[in-house]
Design a protein around this motif. Structure first.
Motif, PDB file in Angstrom:
ATOM      1  N   TRP A 170      -1.648  -1.382  -5.169  1.00 52.61           N
ATOM      2  CA  TRP A 170      -2.691  -2.413  -5.113  1.00 52.61           C
ATOM      3  C   TRP A 170      -3.238  -2.540  -3.696  1.00 52.61           C
ATOM      4  O   TRP A 170      -4.448  -2.640  -3.496  1.00 52.61           O
ATOM      5  CB  TRP A 170      -2.146  -3.761  -5.589  1.00 52.61           C
ATOM      6  N   ASP A 213      -7.652 -13.044  -3.812  1.00 53.49           N
ATOM      7  CA  ASP A 213      -7.172 -12.505  -5.089  1.00 53.49           C
ATOM      8  C   ASP A 213      -8.242 -12.636  -6.169  1.00 53.49           C
ATOM      9  O   ASP A 213      -8.395 -11.745  -7.002  1.00 53.49           O
ATOM     10  CB  ASP A 213      -5.893 -13.227  -5.525  1.00 53.49           C
ATOM     11  N   ALA A 214      -8.985 -13.740  -6.141  1.00 53.28           N
ATOM     12  CA  ALA A 214     -10.055 -13.935  -7.126  1.00 53.28           C
ATOM     13  C   ALA A 214     -11.134 -12.856  -6.980  1.00 53.28           C
ATOM     14  O   ALA A 214     -11.630 -12.325  -7.979  1.00 53.28           O
ATOM     15  CB  ALA A 214     -10.666 -15.328  -6.966  1.00 53.28           C
ATOM     16  N   GLN A 219     -10.024  -9.549  -8.465  1.00 50.68           N
ATOM     17  CA  GLN A 219     -10.188  -9.528  -9.921  1.00 50.68           C
ATOM     18  C   GLN A 219     -11.648  -9.413 -10.318  1.00 50.68           C
ATOM     19  O   GLN A 219     -11.999  -8.661 -11.223  1.00 50.68           O
ATOM     20  CB  GLN A 219      -9.553 -10.771 -10.540  1.00 50.68           C
ATOM     21  N   GLN A 220     -12.512 -10.171  -9.645  1.00 48.86           N
ATOM     22  CA  GLN A 220     -13.935 -10.158  -9.972  1.00 48.86           C
ATOM     23  C   GLN A 220     -14.551  -8.783  -9.708  1.00 48.86           C
ATOM     24  O   GLN A 220     -15.371  -8.305 -10.484  1.00 48.86           O
ATOM     25  CB  GLN A 220     -14.674 -11.235  -9.163  1.00 48.86           C
ATOM     26  N   LYS A 235     -12.996  -6.080  -9.829  1.00 42.26           N
ATOM     27  CA  LYS A 235     -12.261  -5.117 -10.651  1.00 42.26           C
ATOM     28  C   LYS A 235     -11.689  -3.957  -9.823  1.00 42.26           C
ATOM     29  O   LYS A 235     -11.765  -2.799 -10.199  1.00 42.26           O
ATOM     30  CB  LYS A 235     -13.132  -4.599 -11.782  1.00 42.26           C
ATOM     31  N   GLN A 288      -9.018  -1.572  -8.602  1.00 46.02           N
ATOM     32  CA  GLN A 288      -7.883  -0.980  -9.299  1.00 46.02           C
ATOM     33  C   GLN A 288      -6.846  -0.468  -8.300  1.00 46.02           C
ATOM     34  O   GLN A 288      -7.192  -0.042  -7.200  1.00 46.02           O
ATOM     35  CB  GLN A 288      -8.361   0.187 -10.174  1.00 46.02           C
TER      36      GLN A 288
END
Length: 188
Positions: free
Chosen positions: A38, A53-54, A57-58, A60, A62
């Motif tokens: 990560w 962290d948001a 995720q937004q 994406k 990988q």
């Protein structure tokens, strides 16, 4: 007893690695490699910038698995093998190969995990050792950390006509000690 039949992923010959099986016994290696993947994914996506962290995720982002060479070198660092010894072991240049590769890859991934800048190979192991969850080492098997609750006090007694301030300044150049050093008079 560790399985010594593993073939080292960074070697082209049938070299069997003695360190990697030991690392697997001492560290939560799969969790650590997942977290490093990560960190590598984030590093490759945004470079040295900060990201929440948001946002990860937004956007994406990988995980990017470590290469076999990165895994091997990382395991060697976790076992306490120096970057100079890594160069020696694989008969490659420290200055033109190992040092720049570590600085551009593994050191940056570990910095993402620990929020501490990595300037030296020994800091990788130390900072990952200090990464804790609920007072347990996050990555090291069977290690309970009490560092945050009970700071270690070390007293250095300097006698003779040594320049105390010069010695303290040298010690302050060690990043992990810089904020900890206080000068107190010695009472005999």
């Amino acid at each position: 007893m560790p399985d010594l039949t593993k073939r080292c992923p960074a070697s082209n010959n049938q070299h069997h690695c003695r360190e990697c099986p030991v690392v697997e016994e001492q560290w939560h290696l799969q969790q650590l490699l997942n977290d490093m993947a990560w960190a590598k994914g984030v590093q490759e996506y945004i470079g040295d910038g900060e990201i929440s962290d948001a946002d990860i995720q937004q956007l994406k982002i990988q995980p990017q698995p470590l290469t076999p060479k990165e895994v091997c070198w990382f395991c060697l660092l976790l076992q306490g093998v120096s970057s100079e010894q890594i160069a020696e072991r694989f008969n490659i240049s420290y200055k033109s190969t190992v040092r720049p590769a570590l600085s551009k890859t593994l050191y940056k991934y570990v910095k993402r995990l620990t929020n501490k800048p990595i300037k030296d190979w020994a800091q990788v192991r130390v900072y990952l050792d200090l990464a804790t969850e609920k007072n347990q080492s996050k990555y090291r098997k069977g290690v309970i950390s009490s560092i945050r609750e009970e700071p270690l006090e070390i007293r250095l007694v300097i006698s003779g006509n040594q320049d105390i301030d010069a010695i303290l300044n040298k010690l302050r150049q060690i990043p992990s000690l810089a904020e900890l050093i206080k000068r107190e008079p010695y009472d005999s």
